[in-house]
Design a protein around this motif. Sequence first.
Motif, PDB file in Angstrom:
ATOM      1  N   UNK A 102       5.028   7.878 -10.134  1.00 52.93           N
ATOM      2  CA  UNK A 102       6.140   7.860  -9.174  1.00 52.93           C
ATOM      3  C   UNK A 102       7.225   6.838  -9.529  1.00 52.93           C
ATOM      4  N   UNK A 103       8.436   7.103  -9.049  1.00 52.76           N
ATOM      5  CA  UNK A 103       9.526   6.165  -9.349  1.00 52.76           C
ATOM      6  C   UNK A 103       9.384   4.826  -8.636  1.00 52.76           C
ATOM      7  N   UNK A 104       9.856   3.767  -9.308  1.00 49.04           N
ATOM      8  CA  UNK A 104       9.951   2.443  -8.691  1.00 49.04           C
ATOM      9  C   UNK A 104      11.104   2.458  -7.685  1.00 49.04           C
ATOM     10  N   UNK A 105      11.188   1.423  -6.876  1.00 41.71           N
ATOM     11  CA  UNK A 105      12.246   1.331  -5.870  1.00 41.71           C
ATOM     12  C   UNK A 105      13.631   1.534  -6.495  1.00 41.71           C
TER      13      UNK A 105
ATOM     14  N   UNK B 275      12.081   4.719   0.319  1.00 41.51           N
ATOM     15  CA  UNK B 275      13.065   5.448   1.124  1.00 41.51           C
ATOM     16  C   UNK B 275      14.282   4.570   1.419  1.00 41.51           C
ATOM     17  N   UNK B 276      14.004   3.355   1.796  1.00 42.99           N
ATOM     18  CA  UNK B 276      15.099   2.426   2.116  1.00 42.99           C
ATOM     19  C   UNK B 276      15.960   2.159   0.881  1.00 42.99           C
ATOM     20  N   UNK B 277      15.309   2.051  -0.278  1.00 44.64           N
ATOM     21  CA  UNK B 277      16.044   1.709  -1.502  1.00 44.64           C
ATOM     22  C   UNK B 277      16.986   2.834  -1.924  1.00 44.64           C
ATOM     23  N   UNK B 278      16.597   4.059  -1.610  1.00 45.77           N
ATOM     24  CA  UNK B 278      17.430   5.201  -1.998  1.00 45.77           C
ATOM     25  C   UNK B 278      18.515   5.431  -0.942  1.00 45.77           C
ATOM     26  N   UNK B 279      18.145   5.229   0.327  1.00 47.04           N
ATOM     27  CA  UNK B 279      19.099   5.491   1.408  1.00 47.04           C
ATOM     28  C   UNK B 279      20.252   4.482   1.398  1.00 47.04           C
ATOM     29  N   UNK B 280      19.945   3.229   1.121  1.00 48.32           N
ATOM     30  CA  UNK B 280      20.993   2.203   1.170  1.00 48.32           C
ATOM     31  C   UNK B 280      20.779   1.168   0.055  1.00 48.32           C
TER      32      UNK B 280
ATOM     33  N   UNK C 148       0.869  -1.178   0.000  1.00 48.15           N
ATOM     34  CA  UNK C 148       0.000   0.000   0.000  1.00 48.15           C
ATOM     35  C   UNK C 148       0.911   1.235   0.000  1.00 48.15           C
ATOM     36  N   UNK C 149       0.329   2.414   0.105  1.00 47.47           N
ATOM     37  CA  UNK C 149       1.164   3.602  -0.060  1.00 47.47           C
ATOM     38  C   UNK C 149       2.205   3.753   1.049  1.00 47.47           C
ATOM     39  N   UNK C 150       1.806   3.412   2.241  1.00 42.68           N
ATOM     40  CA  UNK C 150       2.733   3.534   3.367  1.00 42.68           C
ATOM     41  C   UNK C 150       3.960   2.641   3.152  1.00 42.68           C
ATOM     42  N   UNK C 151       3.677   1.428   2.750  1.00 44.39           N
ATOM     43  CA  UNK C 151       4.743   0.448   2.517  1.00 44.39           C
ATOM     44  C   UNK C 151       5.610   0.874   1.328  1.00 44.39           C
TER      45      UNK C 151
END
Length: 653
Positions: A444-447, A36-41, A27-30
Amino acid sequence: MADGSGTQNEQAVFPVPSSIAEHAHVDNERYLEMYKASIADPEAFWGEAGKRLDWSKPYTKVKDVSFDQSDLHIRWYEDGELNVSYNCIDRHLETRGEQAAIIWEGDDPNQSKTVTYHQLHEHVCRFANVLKKLGVKKGDRVTIYMPMIIEASYAMLACARIGAVHSIVFGGFSPEALAGRVNDCDSEYIITADEGVRGGKNVPLKKNVDEALKHAFGVKKVLVVENTGTQVAMKGGRDVWWHEAAAGVDEFCDPEPMNAEDPLFILYTSGSTGKPKGVLHTSGGYLVWASMTHEYVFDYKDGEVYWCTADVGWVTGHSYIVYGPLANGATTLMFEGVPSYPDASRFWQVVDKHNVNIFYTAPTAIRALMREGEAPVKKTSRKSLRVLGSVGEPINPEAWLWYYNVVGEGRCPIVDTWWQTETGGIMITPLPGATDLKPGSASKPFFGINPILVDADGKELEGAVDGNLCITDSWPGQMRTVFGDHERFFQTYFSTYPGRYFTGDGARRDEDGYFWITGRVDDVINVSGHRMGTAEVESALVAHDSVSEAAVVGYPHDIKGQGIYAYVTLISGVEPSDEIKKELINWVRSEIGPIASPDLLQFAPGLPKTRSGKIMRRILRKIAENDYGSLGDTSTLAEPEVVDELIENRQNR
Ligand code: WTA
């Protein structure tokens, strides 16, 4: 937008239905959390994501990338080993051996067949053994020039199984175009069929191969699959019938362990200059990307029937008919025909016949069907449909709304997926359970994808703005090089905006951070979702004896998205006529293929040029768009009067 329907549609928002969000993978939250995780690390994220595949030797390194000219390299999972066909077939045998892997639907509505994972295993192993028998070795390039028969998928997977690199050439390309692609990658093997059938018409594939091989000298073997049974010439020592070669071959073939960075396939695509480029994709990262995007973007669930209407000759067919779905153990539908045959109801009849849950097609098909009205849709049930997809070109809001309301009856989210041959898989897209939809926006962008907009100088633009679309960092599905020309890889994608991958597309970002792809900003046009380099069409035209100069531009076309508009200057002594016009259009068809035929051709005694002799395409584009009121500055023209002549005789009134 293309249809000029204005801001009302652009502001429309279709929220995620809670029934979809509840059961969706994310869902959107997930989505936000994972993004965020994919971009951060990226290392951690993709290190984990890579485990979705089965590795015969697990990787310990995840990412090693540089976009610098002196050291341009892109490596993912570089010390891991796997086999793509094993991942697409063998690993599913225990749990879903009797499940349908591929449902094949013929051009003729009375023909279809279902192949289970067990059967797929046997077919692909046999095919692989035939290739071995012909002498194909790991690393060899194999050109596949086939219709949408099920053997095309066996051929791809068989290459992957033995580590050969396939290069598929769309069956609609001419012998000339085929020869160029065979020569460029030094392919010694071609797999083809006697004929293809589309929309009730036969396509002489083997004959085209024979013609091509007058200009391609390195080919040792041509493997021919019998399809229509028509009589074709077979050259002794070179041409081999598949059914004869397959007699007695073993039905088991061990998958060859491949390094993650060993090539999987080459696929030629058009750019703004020169000949088509051989886009090279490798094994590990590509399959991670194709399978992960397939699962999340279409919210694919076990047991569902998924249908992508593309041809395997294009990247969409590679990633979303064959590799992505099969890696996920999905049931994928492969369609030989066209949307209009036998009539405009065909797509929806096939949906009902096979209970298709997820349907993925191109805007050009939607626009063509929309013109036929609602009746051909409404006479079918389509109750099985859950998610709809769009790819290949911007979808205008009018077509989006028709797709949503008429085809999907307001119940199915539409994923408008932006990506490219070069990206290996989907990059910017809604996720069915996460993203509120705006008709015409890829959203929106994919992971792992960080899209940015830059101005002509490469300055990153903030907020709601228009700009050139770049991606800041690598992703596993990214192409690795242009086959045989690494320098061209750098020049094409990384030289314009150093340190970034430049897509060649323009885009707008709105207040909500949604991306709206506006189309190519280079000399590539998009005709019915197919990429065509204007330079390619020009060089085909000037290769004709009667042509002294040619310039080709795109113009808005109701069905195709863009049409091809050619300006042609004839050599002196040859007079313009309808006959020569027809001859030139046919000439381009025979040089490249029907998809490159100019829609409009104007004879031009002179082309607008700068004093230094450069053709001013901006002006030609405006005239082709029938927008000559806004030609802009023409003061730098060497002979301004040629413009009046061109306007006077323009074809697009
Ligand atoms: C265009 C096809 C707008 C774009 C997968 C891109 C799109 C080119 C979309 C790549 C979309 C593809 N919205 N434009 N959803 N999808 N494009 O290599 O201009 O055949 O650069 O790959 O198609 O075409 P290609």
